[in-house]
Design a protein around this motif. Structure first.
Motif, PDB file in Angstrom:
ATOM      1  N   ALA A 217       0.826  -1.204   0.000  1.00  0.00           N
ATOM      2  CA  ALA A 217       0.000   0.000   0.000  1.00  0.00           C
ATOM      3  C   ALA A 217       0.861   1.256   0.000  1.00  0.00           C
ATOM      4  O   ALA A 217       0.561   2.237  -0.704  1.00  0.00           O
ATOM      5  CB  ALA A 217      -0.926  -0.005   1.216  1.00  0.00           C
ATOM      6  N   ALA A 218       1.965   1.247   0.770  1.00  0.00           N
ATOM      7  CA  ALA A 218       2.852   2.413   0.790  1.00  0.00           C
ATOM      8  C   ALA A 218       3.518   2.620  -0.570  1.00  0.00           C
ATOM      9  O   ALA A 218       3.655   3.763  -1.046  1.00  0.00           O
ATOM     10  CB  ALA A 218       3.907   2.239   1.872  1.00  0.00           C
ATOM     11  N   THR A 219       3.927   1.538  -1.229  1.00  0.00           N
ATOM     12  CA  THR A 219       4.546   1.662  -2.545  1.00  0.00           C
ATOM     13  C   THR A 219       3.544   2.168  -3.573  1.00  0.00           C
ATOM     14  O   THR A 219       3.877   3.028  -4.416  1.00  0.00           O
ATOM     15  CB  THR A 219       5.115   0.307  -2.991  1.00  0.00           C
ATOM     16  N   LEU A 220       2.329   1.658  -3.535  1.00  0.00           N
ATOM     17  CA  LEU A 220       1.301   2.112  -4.466  1.00  0.00           C
ATOM     18  C   LEU A 220       1.001   3.595  -4.271  1.00  0.00           C
ATOM     19  O   LEU A 220       0.860   4.358  -5.244  1.00  0.00           O
ATOM     20  CB  LEU A 220       0.038   1.276  -4.273  1.00  0.00           C
ATOM     21  N   THR A 221       0.925   4.027  -3.022  1.00  0.00           N
ATOM     22  CA  THR A 221       0.669   5.447  -2.749  1.00  0.00           C
ATOM     23  C   THR A 221       1.830   6.315  -3.219  1.00  0.00           C
ATOM     24  O   THR A 221       1.624   7.386  -3.805  1.00  0.00           O
ATOM     25  CB  THR A 221       0.437   5.637  -1.246  1.00  0.00           C
ATOM     26  N   ALA A 222       3.068   5.870  -2.975  1.00  0.00           N
ATOM     27  CA  ALA A 222       4.232   6.645  -3.410  1.00  0.00           C
ATOM     28  C   ALA A 222       4.304   6.729  -4.926  1.00  0.00           C
ATOM     29  O   ALA A 222       4.670   7.784  -5.480  1.00  0.00           O
ATOM     30  CB  ALA A 222       5.504   6.009  -2.847  1.00  0.00           C
ATOM     31  N   LEU A 223       3.978   5.654  -5.627  1.00  0.00           N
ATOM     32  CA  LEU A 223       3.969   5.704  -7.090  1.00  0.00           C
ATOM     33  C   LEU A 223       2.888   6.651  -7.595  1.00  0.00           C
ATOM     34  O   LEU A 223       3.102   7.368  -8.594  1.00  0.00           O
ATOM     35  CB  LEU A 223       3.749   4.300  -7.654  1.00  0.00           C
ATOM     36  N   ALA A 224       1.735   6.652  -6.933  1.00  0.00           N
ATOM     37  CA  ALA A 224       0.678   7.581  -7.333  1.00  0.00           C
ATOM     38  C   ALA A 224       1.116   9.034  -7.144  1.00  0.00           C
ATOM     39  O   ALA A 224       0.824   9.905  -7.976  1.00  0.00           O
ATOM     40  CB  ALA A 224      -0.593   7.291  -6.532  1.00  0.00           C
ATOM     41  N   ARG A 225       1.851   9.310  -6.072  1.00  0.00           N
ATOM     42  CA  ARG A 225       2.382  10.657  -5.872  1.00  0.00           C
ATOM     43  C   ARG A 225       3.455  10.978  -6.892  1.00  0.00           C
ATOM     44  O   ARG A 225       3.546  12.113  -7.379  1.00  0.00           O
ATOM     45  CB  ARG A 225       2.944  10.786  -4.458  1.00  0.00           C
ATOM     46  N   LEU A 226       4.279  10.002  -7.233  1.00  0.00           N
ATOM     47  CA  LEU A 226       5.344  10.239  -8.205  1.00  0.00           C
ATOM     48  C   LEU A 226       4.792  10.617  -9.573  1.00  0.00           C
ATOM     49  O   LEU A 226       5.344  11.489 -10.260  1.00  0.00           O
ATOM     50  CB  LEU A 226       6.218   8.986  -8.314  1.00  0.00           C
ATOM     51  N   PHE A 227       3.704   9.989  -9.974  1.00  0.00           N
ATOM     52  CA  PHE A 227       3.110  10.267 -11.279  1.00  0.00           C
ATOM     53  C   PHE A 227       2.052  11.356 -11.219  1.00  0.00           C
ATOM     54  O   PHE A 227       1.347  11.584 -12.205  1.00  0.00           O
ATOM     55  CB  PHE A 227       2.502   8.987 -11.853  1.00  0.00           C
ATOM     56  N   GLY A 228       1.908  12.010 -10.081  1.00  0.00           N
ATOM     57  CA  GLY A 228       0.992  13.137  -9.984  1.00  0.00           C
ATOM     58  C   GLY A 228      -0.465  12.763  -9.863  1.00  0.00           C
ATOM     59  O   GLY A 228      -1.336  13.618 -10.076  1.00  0.00           O
ATOM     60  N   LEU A 229      -0.774  11.523  -9.511  1.00  0.00           N
ATOM     61  CA  LEU A 229      -2.170  11.110  -9.369  1.00  0.00           C
ATOM     62  C   LEU A 229      -2.741  11.447  -8.002  1.00  0.00           C
ATOM     63  O   LEU A 229      -3.965  11.480  -7.850  1.00  0.00           O
ATOM     64  CB  LEU A 229      -2.292   9.601  -9.624  1.00  0.00           C
TER      65      LEU A 229
END
Length: 379
Positions: free
Chosen positions: A218-230
């Motif tokens: 869940a933390a990785t998914l959230t960080a990737l969403a922040r990285l791509f601006g989602l």
């Protein structure tokens, strides 16, 4: 804008969550392969198997340590804006502590290479050199370019000391065990049928691995969403909590109801299964649903909300009966009428490496009876 190398704080957030996720997933897959090939992890060979996993995790921790969570203040000041350092100042990586750590982290690798995996001296030195060089490359490049600068020091002598540590570990495994009073114990596993009642430690490890996969996933998914601006940075905590609850719902509730062994992914890798109380058959789905609602979902929700001690208390209440009963039934198991067994108990499967007896095939013509009085009758 996504920058794969030195992408700032968003890329660092992904690394901080993804590295532990990879470690937990690697441990789960390694244990799954061990149980599939050899069955029960037991005895001295089982302890060495667990030690090998801890050793691999230690090498990864050494390579990424201290894995800063923030970029601010990480990189040194530009040239000219900071006072110059003396030219004769020793290299930071050559401090006694760093040199000793670089040698000690690979000493278990050498020992396990000899005693657990039966590697020769040459293969052990190649393995130690490869691991030391890989760890040094990760440290020197700031986690392969994810960080804007290197946050840990290293040098070729540190790599050499890593090879020395592997050599010392191999020598200890080669020469010390024969001198012990009982003689050397067998370090490599032998396959055995996995039909006994699972120990509480095995069940607890499965729960910890599941929770680790869900949490860091869940933390990785959230960080990737922040990285791509989602996702905006202010929404990060809310999105991570929702992602953790979603992972617990999918992998902790939906997946067990669809599987024959009625288990979560990590428990399935450790070859566990939920069965009926009185017979080795898959537990009824309504019993599994009730057990999940009494145990897995409350613990995950409490962890997601930050009430870690309350979640631990719920887990201890469940385990309080498992440690004293012969059938290892927890409190939720008693309420729901299920028992935790091994997968082999349900499907009768055996480990892949188990030696099976096969009677020899008869030779061609051996079943032909000779005619009395013929020349072949006297043979």
């Amino acid at each position: 804008m996504v920058q794969p190398h030195g992408g700032g704080q968003a890329a660092v957030d992904v690394a901080v969550a993804a590295v532990p996720l990879l470690v937990v997933a690697g441990v789960a897959l390694a244990l799954g392969g061990q149980h599939r090939r050899y069955g029960l992890v037991r005895g001295w060979s089982g302890q060495l198997t667990m030690a090998s996993l801890l050793s691999c995790a230690g090498v990864v921790a050494y390579a990424v340590w201290p894995l800063p969570a923030l970029v601010d203040g990480l990189c040194p000041l530009p040239v000219g804006s900071a006072p110059s350092e003396p030219a004769d100042r020793p290299h930071p990586a050559h401090a006694p502590r760093e040199l000793l750590l670089g040698c000690a982290v690979l000493l278990p690798v050498g020992f396990l290479a000899r005693d657990r995996f039966r590697l020769g001296l040459g293969a052990t030195l190649v393995l130690g050199g490869a691991l030391a060089a890989a760890a040094s490359a990760v440290r020197a490049t700031g986690l392969l370019g994810v960080y804007p600068c290197a946050y840990a020091t290293t040098s070729p002598p540190v790599v050499g000391l890593g090879v020395v540590g592997a050599l010392v570990g191999w020598a200890v495994a080669r020469w010390i065990p024969p001198l012990l009073p009982g003689g050397p114990a067998r370090g490599w596993p032998s396959a055995v049928a996995d039909r006994a009642v699972p120990e509480p430690s095995r069940r607890a490890l499965a729960c910890v691995l599941d929770l680790g996969l869900w949490w860091y996933g869940a933390a990785t998914l959230t960080a990737l969403a922040r990285l791509f601006g989602l996702v905006r940075p202010a929404e990060g905590e809310t999105v991570r909590t929702l992602a953790l609850l979603g992972a617990a719902f999918v992998f902790g509730l939906v997946v067990p109801l669809l599987r024959r062994d009625r288990c979560t992914p990590a428990a399935a890798l450790l070859r566990l299964a939920l069965s009926e109380r009185d017979r080795p058959e898959p537990a009824a789905r309504w019993r599994v649903l009730l057990r999940v609602l009494l145990l897995h979902e409350p613990v995950t929700a409490l962890v997601a909300l930050g009430w870690h001690w309350t979640a631990l208390a719920v887990a201890l209440v469940h385990a309080s009966t498992a440690v004293v009963r012969r059938d290892r039934a927890g409190a939720a198991d008693l309420v729901c009428g299920v028992r935790v067994r091994t997968r082999s108990t349900l499907d009768g499967g055996l480990p892949d490496r188990l030696v099976r007896y096969r009677p020899p095939l008869p030779e061609p013509g051996a079943d032909v009876t000779s005619t009395p009085g013929s020349p072949a009758a006297d043979r």
